[in-house]
Design an enzyme around this catalytic site. Structure first.
Site, PDB file in Angstrom:
ATOM      1  N   THR A 122      -1.966  54.651 -37.965  1.00  0.00           N
ATOM      2  CA  THR A 122      -1.573  53.483 -38.773  1.00  0.00           C
ATOM      3  C   THR A 122      -2.109  53.503 -40.200  1.00  0.00           C
ATOM      4  O   THR A 122      -1.628  52.756 -41.036  1.00  0.00           O
ATOM      5  CB  THR A 122      -2.040  52.184 -38.087  1.00  0.00           C
ATOM      6  OG1 THR A 122      -3.448  52.271 -37.874  1.00  0.00           O
ATOM      7  CG2 THR A 122      -1.324  51.980 -36.761  1.00  0.00           C
ATOM      8  N   ALA A 134      -3.443  55.222 -44.050  1.00  0.00           N
ATOM      9  CA  ALA A 134      -2.700  55.794 -45.176  1.00  0.00           C
ATOM     10  C   ALA A 134      -2.262  57.225 -44.887  1.00  0.00           C
ATOM     11  O   ALA A 134      -1.121  57.605 -45.159  1.00  0.00           O
ATOM     12  CB  ALA A 134      -3.549  55.742 -46.451  1.00  0.00           C
ATOM     13  N   ARG A 194      -7.310  47.611 -31.447  1.00  0.00           N
ATOM     14  CA  ARG A 194      -6.663  46.468 -32.091  1.00  0.00           C
ATOM     15  C   ARG A 194      -5.147  46.669 -32.217  1.00  0.00           C
ATOM     16  O   ARG A 194      -4.361  45.729 -32.142  1.00  0.00           O
ATOM     17  CB  ARG A 194      -7.283  46.266 -33.479  1.00  0.00           C
ATOM     18  CG  ARG A 194      -6.946  44.996 -34.183  1.00  0.00           C
ATOM     19  CD  ARG A 194      -7.922  44.793 -35.357  1.00  0.00           C
ATOM     20  NE  ARG A 194      -8.264  46.084 -35.988  1.00  0.00           N
ATOM     21  CZ  ARG A 194      -7.546  46.656 -36.963  1.00  0.00           C
ATOM     22  NH1 ARG A 194      -6.480  46.073 -37.430  1.00  0.00           N
ATOM     23  NH2 ARG A 194      -7.921  47.813 -37.486  1.00  0.00           N
ATOM     24  N   ARG A 209     -14.846  70.827 -40.055  1.00  0.00           N
ATOM     25  CA  ARG A 209     -14.360  71.845 -40.988  1.00  0.00           C
ATOM     26  C   ARG A 209     -15.309  73.012 -41.158  1.00  0.00           C
ATOM     27  O   ARG A 209     -14.877  74.152 -41.273  1.00  0.00           O
ATOM     28  CB  ARG A 209     -14.127  71.203 -42.364  1.00  0.00           C
ATOM     29  CG  ARG A 209     -12.872  70.401 -42.474  1.00  0.00           C
ATOM     30  CD  ARG A 209     -12.748  69.821 -43.877  1.00  0.00           C
ATOM     31  NE  ARG A 209     -11.729  68.767 -43.908  1.00  0.00           N
ATOM     32  CZ  ARG A 209     -11.741  67.734 -44.733  1.00  0.00           C
ATOM     33  NH1 ARG A 209     -12.722  67.605 -45.611  1.00  0.00           N
ATOM     34  NH2 ARG A 209     -10.784  66.837 -44.694  1.00  0.00           N
ATOM     35  N   CYS A 267      -8.686  66.993 -49.452  1.00  0.00           N
ATOM     36  CA  CYS A 267      -7.526  66.968 -50.356  1.00  0.00           C
ATOM     37  C   CYS A 267      -7.777  67.661 -51.686  1.00  0.00           C
ATOM     38  O   CYS A 267      -6.968  68.469 -52.144  1.00  0.00           O
ATOM     39  CB  CYS A 267      -7.068  65.529 -50.602  1.00  0.00           C
ATOM     40  SG  CYS A 267      -8.399  64.390 -51.028  1.00  0.00           S
ATOM     41  N   GLN A 289      -8.904  61.690 -59.347  1.00  0.00           N
ATOM     42  CA  GLN A 289      -8.327  61.542 -58.019  1.00  0.00           C
ATOM     43  C   GLN A 289      -7.672  60.182 -57.802  1.00  0.00           C
ATOM     44  O   GLN A 289      -8.172  59.144 -58.238  1.00  0.00           O
ATOM     45  CB  GLN A 289      -9.420  61.793 -56.966  1.00  0.00           C
ATOM     46  CG  GLN A 289      -9.976  63.207 -57.058  1.00  0.00           C
ATOM     47  CD  GLN A 289     -10.977  63.551 -55.960  1.00  0.00           C
ATOM     48  OE1 GLN A 289     -12.006  64.134 -56.236  1.00  0.00           O
ATOM     49  NE2 GLN A 289     -10.663  63.203 -54.729  1.00  0.00           N
ATOM     50  N   SER A 314      -5.097  56.538 -53.341  1.00  0.00           N
ATOM     51  CA  SER A 314      -4.676  56.657 -51.949  1.00  0.00           C
ATOM     52  C   SER A 314      -5.623  57.552 -51.155  1.00  0.00           C
ATOM     53  O   SER A 314      -5.673  57.474 -49.930  1.00  0.00           O
ATOM     54  CB  SER A 314      -3.241  57.182 -51.852  1.00  0.00           C
ATOM     55  OG  SER A 314      -3.126  58.454 -52.436  1.00  0.00           O
ATOM     56  N   GLY A 315      -6.394  58.382 -51.844  1.00  0.00           N
ATOM     57  CA  GLY A 315      -7.349  59.238 -51.171  1.00  0.00           C
ATOM     58  C   GLY A 315      -8.449  58.475 -50.457  1.00  0.00           C
ATOM     59  O   GLY A 315      -9.102  59.005 -49.565  1.00  0.00           O
ATOM     60  N   HIS A 348      -3.777  64.201 -57.116  1.00  0.00           N
ATOM     61  CA  HIS A 348      -5.077  64.542 -57.689  1.00  0.00           C
ATOM     62  C   HIS A 348      -4.866  65.551 -58.813  1.00  0.00           C
ATOM     63  O   HIS A 348      -4.218  66.593 -58.620  1.00  0.00           O
ATOM     64  CB  HIS A 348      -5.985  65.178 -56.635  1.00  0.00           C
ATOM     65  CG  HIS A 348      -6.503  64.222 -55.603  1.00  0.00           C
ATOM     66  ND1 HIS A 348      -6.289  62.859 -55.646  1.00  0.00           N
ATOM     67  CD2 HIS A 348      -7.285  64.433 -54.501  1.00  0.00           C
ATOM     68  CE1 HIS A 348      -6.894  62.285 -54.614  1.00  0.00           C
ATOM     69  NE2 HIS A 348      -7.486  63.205 -53.905  1.00  0.00           N
ATOM     70  N   THR A 368      -2.088  63.011 -50.406  1.00  0.00           N
ATOM     71  CA  THR A 368      -1.909  62.640 -48.996  1.00  0.00           C
ATOM     72  C   THR A 368      -0.808  63.467 -48.319  1.00  0.00           C
ATOM     73  O   THR A 368      -0.683  63.426 -47.102  1.00  0.00           O
ATOM     74  CB  THR A 368      -1.616  61.126 -48.824  1.00  0.00           C
ATOM     75  OG1 THR A 368      -0.450  60.777 -49.565  1.00  0.00           O
ATOM     76  CG2 THR A 368      -2.794  60.284 -49.278  1.00  0.00           C
TER      77      THR A 368
END
EC number: 1.2.1.11
Lengths: 343, 343, 343, 343
Positions: A13, A15, A40, A111, A150, A176, A179-180, A242, A322
């Site tokens: 749900t 971004a 939720r 990572r 990103c 940047q 939305s990141g 970015h 994104t």
């Protein structure tokens, strides 16, 4: 491929989760079978739970899917894409891998794990060979693969073709997009008419992940590339994309024209992947490009645009954070898994 | 000082011209006697001609002054402050200097002239000694002094205290406010939700002006400082305040704490100038400062704020581009001229 | 006034709380003696607790004050200014009033209370006479007075001079600044390059509060003004300053020139209050004013600017939402209390 | 349709011209054969001349077309779409019509001309019958048809279904995107963190054009609708998408549910036109919609979104100003011409 691979999204749900939905709703190889999110949201339809915030309409075939909890017993899929926050990913992703799922994660938790592939298909597709080692080590039926942060992706796609010149050190200043940080990450009062010269742990990621990505898999582990990186990360009032000002020092001291040619000729031989853009690196000749608003959608958001290649070597790189830098990166990794027969 | 010095402004109606009016309307040493602008504006009152665009009200004592043409015969002043475009400045400023005016110029036309002082009072106040040489060379009763480009000033104020560590090279990425391009300089469609990674000739100025500013006046000319600078300049959607990510390489390789101490202790001994802020460099300890919206008005817009001093040495510098970086810089130079008895 | 009145702020760390600090740090009649905030902030210095976010520096004499809890036993003051959220105000403000404090509240909890003055000094200063009724009703030593919602204030200051023309109905469309929602109220992803045509319960406030403000105090209660109001409220990407497009229908059908004259002549006879601007209503003649960025600081943020008065009658009103519309409004009310000998 | 109709664009390089190119580059009925622009652009390729500024890539089949002058002798087309400035359109469009071209104009010059159809296909497609009258009157082989002003279109599409309730008067406050003023129309310093409550001659257009659009063609001329309109127009920092707060007074005084139903049921019977969206009016149920960033691309930018239908009747309408409100409107008109056999 006669039958599509069943795909789920963990953290569907948010971004990045919404970008996963956008990428997978009509994908030629994957079929979206499970959308998992917090307790939720579980039980609601995706359209109720997601508060869809992209400027493209919510795909109709997804709107009415019922959201399930982030629980392997409730998720029906062969592969799960993880857009979970890092701390949640840390506990949840191994559970899915243990239960036989392929996990393609955008989270940072694993990572840098020694036996976890950190992959950009254009850069180090052979690192996926570590999957077997990971499964042996951990006794898992499934596995975890990851894509980088990103801002790391945007930069590292452009560093790859510079390796042949003996890349030794990099300075990078990022600008940047908001939305990141996720939908509620940056208050408007913090960023309207403003710059925030700090993004938590971002510089550390940019300074470590590229050495793994550009390293060599020696059959048992990654020999990290010996590159010294120094990053300064800044948030700017831009929605998506970015922008990065990069200084790259190379032993061979190539001329700007050589670097431009290397970018232009970059052809990573993965053209049969559906999300692969025609040009992974788009070279702009104009004096004032790339720009996030004008160039972030190049290659359906999967191309990195470069420009202003000058003595130094200095240049500008820009990519959609994104898509190219998150959901699209995971999906491209998963396509590579398919191609290699690992799902 | 029993009587105020009569001051004029050339190019009084533009974005920097308005900042000059703001700085001089109620100045303890200067009295605003002439506002000069293009033929189109001449004859109008300043309030009619200027289309005042600052978020502080137009000073009442200035509103009704009649604008005069940019002509030494029409300007009644001892000193003129020049906010002219560079090409216009090139032809006009020498005419004023020849006619006996002191010219304190924000334009770039003569900054790099061999006998023209390029001055930041906190950095190289002794360069004003070149005025006599200039007058001898050119046979002028008046003279021209200049201040640097806005982005140069913000950076160079912070480089000065690093000279003692053996500063050898600098990389700088700027995030520059739209007011730096003038009121009509940047269309909103170009910069809303966007970054423009290019500002015409800005990088060249940032790479040359500091070497003159940080150079030594040897009695007849400037020995330029031997510093290698590399700049990448970007326009961002911020009204006022240039933010700069700086990497500084120094022979002595100081620790971040040493650099912070050098910034903190920086005390250029010009405290009796009215526009001099309490602290020319304000050191911020917070992880996310300086920020243009929050810090650009420090020291009435005349302080440069620094923060995030990290290994590298990397740090962030930020200052108000049209005050510290333009009108305020010229006024501070003029105050120094007064103190030295040169007006 | 030989000694200053001791003033506290409830909710001192938020967006409106910071505006209270700005207004009171150097006030001629009030001395800031207590800064109260949530338990999380209590015990910290104000500079630590507040994360100061205004573009003017944090007043030095306030930075080191220790924040106390919102508790009458811990607050040392004659009057408290309340910037609390409405639900919290509902329980806390009566406790302070019962304990003898004068409470000047910016919260909405008690604005429409029958015995609670809802006051704009320029509009209905006589409504303060209800204080005695309130104290009798409730048996309190102290009392609560309130100021209206930010968007109501900006509009109602301009409706007052229209009452003489027989004001009967109003349509208003607002374009409201993000600071009205508090620092974390509006995510940047929600408002960059966007408009949100909805602000929770704002339209209801704008449609009810003016009828009380413009009503008559008959000695025991307020006879509400019989005006029909219809509001449409919108959030826009502006930091400070609410802009309102107003249609006002009046029985006498005045010409635009008559309305302009009424605005221009508006003189509410409260000039001896320190926060009262020279002109409560500033009339702009330019075709494109008022504008929030250019006009919000008129009268130190306490003037409402109007313009574009056209047939209809239509006009634009604009005022600073967190000064004129919040903290400054409460302080002006408190100054009126002082003048009337009620503190 | 066996062969495509040859289409040209007049004023092809500007903000609306680029939207025409986007709409026509891959159109099923039209083939882009001529791109005409100012003498300065003529002779260049379109990619050189246009400085393409949309966030979708310049169509490849258009990039290399050579731009021609705005001259009927140089334009090879059956229909020309005009994105010319109004004063230029005034002299040029009749010359094209006289030379046999169908002219579908977005310019305001001839909108209110007695024999010129001003058309929104969903509203008054029968007004195209005036074409023959125009040709008779003027002795032209070709003709001019027009679409309304951008803000008029967004509003009028939603007024059409209200006509059945006896629409008598409308108040409208607009919040208009910067792209409506053209690429260089609004300086960033004018609109960042700001609202401009004025758009030249916009209110006049919104108050007159709807009466023609909603009028009846009586066989020889238009009987204008008797609706009283009052507009207040404002520029906001939004890239694309005009948002409008509308109050509509109707004789039958319908309830909000009736109005919502009328919007929902609106079905203008022109579904076989390629640019016609599935729903010309999209009704949003959420409390905070429509929003320009989220809804402007609905129906490929051709839907008008409405929401917040409240007592009053009040509601919000929003549409893409350069697609639905300009280029897309002209193209939809042209498609209607084709369907009716008029090209």
């Amino acid at each position: 491929m006669t039958e599509k691979i069943r795909a789920g999204i963990l953290g569907a749900t948010g971004a990045v989760g919404q970008r996963f939905v956008q990428a997978l709703a009509d994908h030629p190889w994957f079929e979206l079978t499970s959308l998992a999110a917090s307790e939720r949201s579980a039980g609601k339809t995706y359209s109720q739970a997601s508060n869809w915030k992209l400027d493209v309409p919510l795909p109709e075939n997804v709107a009415d899917i019922e959201v399930v909890p982030v629980d392997p017993a409730k998720v029906d899929a062969d592969i799960v894409f993880s857009a979970l926050p890092s701390d949640h990913a840390k506990t949840v992703e191994p559970v899915f891998a243990k239960n036989g799922f392929a996990v393609a994660s955008n989270a940072s938790a694993y990572r840098m794990g020694e036996d976890v592939p950190l992959v950009i298909p254009e850069v180090n597709e052979d690192h996926l060979e570590m999957i077997e080692i990971q499964q042996d080590n951990r006794g898992w039926d499934g596995y975890i693969i990851t894509n980088p942060n990103c801002s790391t992706i945007v930069m590292t796609v452009t560093l790859k073709p510079l390796m042949k010149f003996g890349l030794s050190s990099v300075n990078v200043a990022t600008m940047q997009a908001i939305s990141g940080a996720g939908y509620n990450g940056v208050p408007s009062m913090a960023i309207l008419d403003n710059i925030i010269p700090y993004i938590g742990s971002e510089e550390d990621k940019m300074e470590t992940e590229p050495c793994k990505l550009l390293g060599e898999f020696n059959g048992s582990e990654i020999d990290f590339a010996d590159i010294s990186l120094s990053a300064s990360c800044h948030r700017v009032p831009v929605m998506d994309g970015h922008t990065e000002a990069i200084w790259a020092t190379m032993d061979e001291n190539p001329a700007p024209e050589d670097v431009k040619r290397a970018f232009f000729d970059f052809d990573p031989k993965i053209d049969d992947l559906p999300s692969k853009p025609d040009k992974s690196i788009v070279v702009r000749e104009e004096p004032d490009r790339p720009q996030p608003r004008l160039d972030r959608n190049m290659g359906n958001g999967m191309s990195v645009s470069v420009g202003r290649i000058r003595e130094g070597i200095r240049y500008i790189a820009m990519g959609h954070n994104t898509i190219r830098g998150a959901a699209g990166a995971s999906v491209l990794n998963a396509e590579l898994l398919c191609k290699k027969g690992k799902i």
